[in-house]
Enzyme design. Structure first.
Site, PDB file in Angstrom:
ATOM      1  N   GLY A   1       0.448  -1.169  -0.029  1.00 43.21           N
ATOM      2  CA  GLY A   1      -0.202  -0.024  -0.350  1.00 43.21           C
ATOM      3  C   GLY A   1       0.740   1.234   0.259  1.00 43.21           C
ATOM      4  N   PRO A   2       0.070   2.333  -0.404  1.00 39.72           N
ATOM      5  CA  PRO A   2       1.425   3.541  -0.394  1.00 39.72           C
ATOM      6  C   PRO A   2       1.646   4.278   1.247  1.00 39.72           C
ATOM      7  CG  PRO A   2      -1.095   3.958  -0.393  1.00 39.72           C
ATOM      8  CD  PRO A   2      -1.329   2.395  -0.944  1.00 39.72           C
ATOM      9  N   SER A   3       2.817   5.125   1.048  1.00 37.72           N
ATOM     10  CA  SER A   3       3.122   5.295   2.352  1.00 37.72           C
ATOM     11  C   SER A   3       2.031   5.474   3.358  1.00 37.72           C
ATOM     12  CB  SER A   3       4.776   6.437   2.847  1.00 37.72           C
ATOM     13  OG  SER A   3       5.021   7.059   3.089  1.00 37.72           O
ATOM     14  N   GLY A   4       2.013   5.721   4.441  1.00 35.25           N
ATOM     15  CA  GLY A   4       1.264   6.229   5.122  1.00 35.25           C
ATOM     16  C   GLY A   4       0.015   5.888   5.372  1.00 35.25           C
TER      17      GLY A   4
ATOM     18  N   GLY B   1      -1.052   2.517   7.429  1.00 32.28           N
ATOM     19  CA  GLY B   1      -0.798   1.680   8.701  1.00 32.28           C
ATOM     20  C   GLY B   1       0.105   0.291   8.661  1.00 32.28           C
ATOM     21  N   LYS B   2       0.743   0.242   7.800  1.00 30.54           N
ATOM     22  CA  LYS B   2       1.216  -1.132   7.520  1.00 30.54           C
ATOM     23  C   LYS B   2       2.761  -1.306   8.680  1.00 30.54           C
ATOM     24  CE  LYS B   2       3.158   0.021   3.170  1.00 30.54           C
ATOM     25  NZ  LYS B   2       3.013   1.041   2.981  1.00 30.54           N
ATOM     26  N   THR B   3       3.569  -0.582   8.907  1.00 31.08           N
ATOM     27  CA  THR B   3       4.507   0.189  10.232  1.00 31.08           C
ATOM     28  C   THR B   3       3.206   0.282  11.758  1.00 31.08           C
ATOM     29  OG1 THR B   3       5.545   1.430   8.619  1.00 31.08           O
ATOM     30  CG2 THR B   3       6.374   0.937  11.055  1.00 31.08           C
TER      31      THR B   3
ATOM     32  N   GLU C   1      10.590  -4.840   5.004  1.00 35.05           N
ATOM     33  CA  GLU C   1      11.289  -5.093   3.417  1.00 35.05           C
ATOM     34  C   GLU C   1      13.210  -4.811   3.476  1.00 35.05           C
ATOM     35  OE1 GLU C   1      12.118  -6.709   1.257  1.00 35.05           O
ATOM     36  OE2 GLU C   1      10.179  -6.601  -0.304  1.00 35.05           O
TER      37      GLU C   1
END
Length: 590
Positions: free
Chosen positions: A379-382, A384-386, A509
């Protein structure tokens, strides 16, 4: 939950005093040592009170014929007792202060280690360092350097006044007029000193924060040509400390001459008025000498008492900040059940989360990670992955929803047990200052054999470059591993994860910032690490996504698609665009 037993709420002045002494008690110094030190200080003071009386008798009846051996012996013994008691008292008070300082720093250090990650989102590192170093030192200074002066000063003043009243009450009353006048001036000055001292501690913490931030990222500073900017920031902090120091110096410059004027005025009054009393026969010359000596024993402790209260005000200000930290809730490492031995699916049920700024990061996220399979987050930056990684590590708790391991919420398990199941390899792969061996075995409470160390290094493809180093596994990596390349740091991080043998693997990653040659080696090492483990990957590269068992596409905190690579290519427009961008990037790289 507050685990320190110290009330962190705002306190009244009496509460501040109680909080100060409660904090000292929590440091667990030796009160027996303090009692002995103060007793010796009192011996020193008591011996000093008898010297003027001895001098009076010596002056009034001094002739060579009247001088007796026992008088000389007594005087010498008094001086020796003063010196010995004073020396031992200073040593014991310093040792007591060091014990208390070590106790305070140990409490703060433990608290800082066990505070949740959310605390560090709000506090600057330099300010916390200042609490452990500067503020604890202020409290120690009060105990080891000023409390004895305060206690003996009070005893000295009371004892001197009582003896002087017995010698001549009229001269004593004349003398005592100066005390309230002096305090009337010194008390407001002490309050001003308190304000300045608190501001100085605050600015010292801010300046320490700037130093810590800049020096830890000095390469960024230099690569950005930011030396002039950081010089200006540092100079601003230095300037504030300078001006506060000058203001403090002004008050001290006023107090010093004031005390000098008081002493000289009292001396003139006592000598002048006392001379009249001697000439009239009301008192003897020896009594006048004794008065002068007692006057000195009254005036000198006034300075010590003033310094004690000034320093105590600074210490109470420092205490407030330490209590604020010690009163914060910490992570309960051992509370909860151990994680079951059987592998299980990880399930997120309607998980929502936002940070303190109120912006929603995750919105009712639901998906599952099958045991032993690879799940990729895209998904794009921001998106919520992290943050998902942080919730799985239990750095934060979901605002809504829950995370399950099998059929049980992960909050049922103890933090130690849960986090021991997780291996985490990030893009930066942070290393601690020390050797390669220290970093591979970091956090383990068991002995690691040379064979185990070499085995995980081989699986992480780290043995090749380690063997080329002159000191092998004993090579120093430098601060944050700066002496090693990015690929080498990644392989050490992978070896660390392999040695922990985690069931759950989280990869931010780990190859995204490496060159193509290093990426191939690290990718092979990651394949060794991922075998048979439940793996969650933040994916920036198509190669990671294609191999994943399932892909979760996050956008603005919501799941907008899930499935395999082929499924999403057919059904998800944003994922298709992501894949095309990656293909164009790969072609361009070749």
């Amino acid at each position: 939950m507050n685990t320190t037993g110290i009330d962190a709420s705002p306190a009244s002045p009496k509460g501040n005093w109680r909080a100060f002494f409660d904090l000292v008690r929590k440091a667990k110094p030796s009160y027996k040592m303090l009692a002995i030190a103060l007793a010796l200080s009192l011996v020193n003071t008591a011996a000093g009170l008898f010297v003027p009386l001895f001098t009076k008798n010596l002056v009034d009846g001094f002739t060579l014929n009247s001088l007796r051996t026992y008088q000389i012996v007594l005087l010498v013994c008094a001086f020796v007792a003063q010196a010995a008691a004073g020396g031992v008292s200073i040593y014991l008070l310093n040792k007591f202060g060091q014990q208390m300082l070590a106790g305070l720093r140990e409490m703060l250090w433990r608290k800082l280690l066990y505070l949740p990650v959310a605390h560090y989102d709000q506090e600057e590192t330099g300010g916390l360092i200042s609490r452990v170093t500067n503020d604890t030192g202020v409290v120690k200074q009060v105990i080891s350097e000023h409390i004895a002066g305060f206690v003996t000063g009070v005893i000295s003043i009371i004892g001197s006044v009582i003896i002087m009243l017995t010698l001549d009450w009229q001269m004593t009353l004349l003398l005592l007029i100066a005390v309230p006048l002096t305090l009337f001036i010194l008390i407001p000055l002490g309050r001003q000193m308190h304000k300045i001292s608190r501001n100085m501690q605050k600015e010292t913490a801010n300046f320490t924060s700037v130093l810590t931030q800049v020096l830890s990222e000095v390469r960024l500073v230099k690569s950005s040509n930011a030396e002039p900017i950081e010089y200006a920031r540092g100079k601003q902090g230095i300037s504030k400390l300078f001006h506060l120091g000058v203001r403090e110096g002004k008050i001290q410059a006023f107090i010093g001459p004031l005390m000098g004027i008081v002493i000289m005025t009292l001396m003139v009054v006592i000598i002048g008025y006392g001379g009249l009393r001697v000439s009239s026969g009301s008192i003897s010359a020896g009594e006048l000498v004794a008065f002068i000596l007692y006057l000195i024993q009254i005036v000198m402790p006034l300075g010590q008492i003033t310094a004690f209260f000034t320093q105590l005000q600074r210490a109470m200000g420092a205490t407030e900040r330490m209590i604020e930290i010690l009163g914060k809730s910490e992570e309960m490492q051992q509370e909860g059940q151990p994680v079951p031995s059987a592998d299980a699916t990880i399930t997120l049920e309607n998980v929502s989360f936002h940070y303190d700024n109120g912006e929603p990061i995750l919105k009712e996220v639901s998906f599952y990670m099958p045991s032993g399979k690879v799940t990729a987050l895209v998904g794009p930056s921001g998106s919520g992955k992290t943050t998902l990684f942080a919730l799985l590590e239990r750095y934060y708790e979901p605002e809504q929803g829950r995370i399950l391991y099998g059929s049980r919420s992960i909050e049922e398990f103890s933090l130690v047990s849960w986090r021991s199941q997780i291996g985490y390899v990030s893009q930066e792969s942070p290393l601690m200052s020390g050797t390669i061996r220290d970093n591979i075995t970091y956090g383990l409470d068991r002995e690691v054999s040379e064979q185990q160390l070499r085995s995980v290094a081989e699986m992480a493809y780290a043995d090749g470059f380690v063997d080329e180093l002159p000191e092998g596994f004993n090579t120093q990596v430098g601060e944050r591993g700066i002496k090693l390349s990015g690929g080498q740091r990644q392989r050490i991080a992978i070896a660390r994860a392999l040695l922990r043998n985690p069931r759950i693997l989280m990869l931010d990653e780990a190859t995204s910032s490496l060159d193509s040659k290093s990426e191939l080696v690290v990718q092979e090492a990651l394949h060794n690490l991922m075998k048979g483990r439940t793996t969650l990957v933040i994916a920036h590269r198509l190669s990671t996504v294609v191999d994943a068992d399932q892909i979760i596409f996050l956008d603005k905190g919501k799941i907008t698609g899930s499935g395999t690579h082929d499924e999403l290519m057919n059904t998800h427009a944003m994922y298709r665009e992501f894949a095309k961008q990656q293909l164009r990037y790969a072609e361009h790289s070749e």
